[in-house]
Design an enzyme around this catalytic site. Structure first.
Site, PDB file in Angstrom:
ATOM      1  N   ASP A  12     -40.484 -13.651  14.471  1.00 39.47           N
ATOM      2  CA  ASP A  12     -41.679 -12.847  14.665  1.00 39.47           C
ATOM      3  C   ASP A  12     -41.218 -11.493  15.226  1.00 39.47           C
ATOM      4  O   ASP A  12     -40.096 -11.376  15.725  1.00 39.47           O
ATOM      5  CB  ASP A  12     -42.588 -13.589  15.654  1.00 39.47           C
ATOM      6  CG  ASP A  12     -43.745 -12.751  16.115  1.00 39.47           C
ATOM      7  OD1 ASP A  12     -44.455 -12.210  15.259  1.00 39.47           O
ATOM      8  OD2 ASP A  12     -43.929 -12.630  17.346  1.00 39.47           O
ATOM      9  N   ASP A  14     -43.521  -8.703  17.109  1.00 39.63           N
ATOM     10  CA  ASP A  14     -44.125  -8.294  18.381  1.00 39.63           C
ATOM     11  C   ASP A  14     -44.147  -9.455  19.388  1.00 39.63           C
ATOM     12  O   ASP A  14     -44.650 -10.533  19.093  1.00 39.63           O
ATOM     13  CB  ASP A  14     -45.550  -7.777  18.139  1.00 39.63           C
ATOM     14  CG  ASP A  14     -45.562  -6.574  17.199  1.00 39.63           C
ATOM     15  OD1 ASP A  14     -44.518  -5.905  17.066  1.00 39.63           O
ATOM     16  OD2 ASP A  14     -46.623  -6.307  16.600  1.00 39.63           O
TER      17      ASP A  14
HETATM   18 MG   LIG Z   1     -45.717 -12.176  18.355  1.00 36.05          MG
END
Ligand SMILES: [Mg+2]
Ligand SMILES: [Zn+2]
Length: 187
Positions: A12, A14
């Protein structure tokens, strides 16, 4: 393309590679974690493909242009490169939830596309994220999941884990610890 699919590490963005800032609607909001480059370099050196999958619905909501996503990814790549690290590919979903696209996580569209385009095996591969729904997506695809406690991770773990049908395979303080686990597990 007769080579066997390779296992990979899916990340992922962020809250995992950089600070969770809400909508990354300006390049000035990008804060790559200080440990991210070393962590990703460690996986590079282990010969593991590293692929980033990120939802960027701010595009679909018209909070920022799609070109900004590219600018953010260029800057992120440059910061990682200065630490000797690289990611093999970045996929993003620009849509809003109500668009019902196939690519918005936790739907598996980006994961499947990345696997197809880079000849990657999902079984035995890892997803590292600060959101449980990413791990859940990976479990459905036959892979493994590591929850990092950066970004939304600590709160998700503290308040939501009682609801999770399958717990994270590992819970790691951050991407650095996750990389340690992965390089041991996938050696
Ligand atoms: Mg995230
Ligand atoms: Zn999408």
């Amino acid at each position: 393309m007769s080579d066997a699919p390779r296992r990979a590490v899916f990340l992922d963005r962020d809250g995992t590679i950089c600070e969770e800032m809400g909508y990354m609607n300006h390049i000035s909001r990008l804060r790559v974690f200080p440990f991210a480059a070393a962590a990703i370099r460690r996986m590079n050196e282990a010969g593991l493909p590293v692929v980033v999958l990120t939802n960027q619905s701010g595009v679909g909501r018209k909070y920022f242009p799609e070109s900004l996503v590219e600018v953010v990814h260029e800057k992120m790549a440059a910061e990682l490169a200065s630490g000797g690290a690289h990611v093999d590919a970045i996929y993003y979903c620009p849509h809003k939830g109500i668009d019902n696209c196939e690519c918005r996580k936790p739907r598996p569209g980006m994961l499947e596309r990345a696997a197809r385009e880079h000849n990657l095996a999902l079984e035995g591969s890892f997803f590292v994220s600060d959101r449980y729904e990413d791990l859940s997506m990976m479990y459905t695809a036959g892979g493994r999941g590591i929850l990092v406690l950066t970004g939304y991770g600590r709160g998700e773990y503290e308040w939501c884990r009682g609801e999770w049908p399958r717990q994270p395979d590992y819970v790691a303080e951050d991407l650095s610890v996750a990389a340690e686990i992965i390089t041991k597990e996938m050696a």
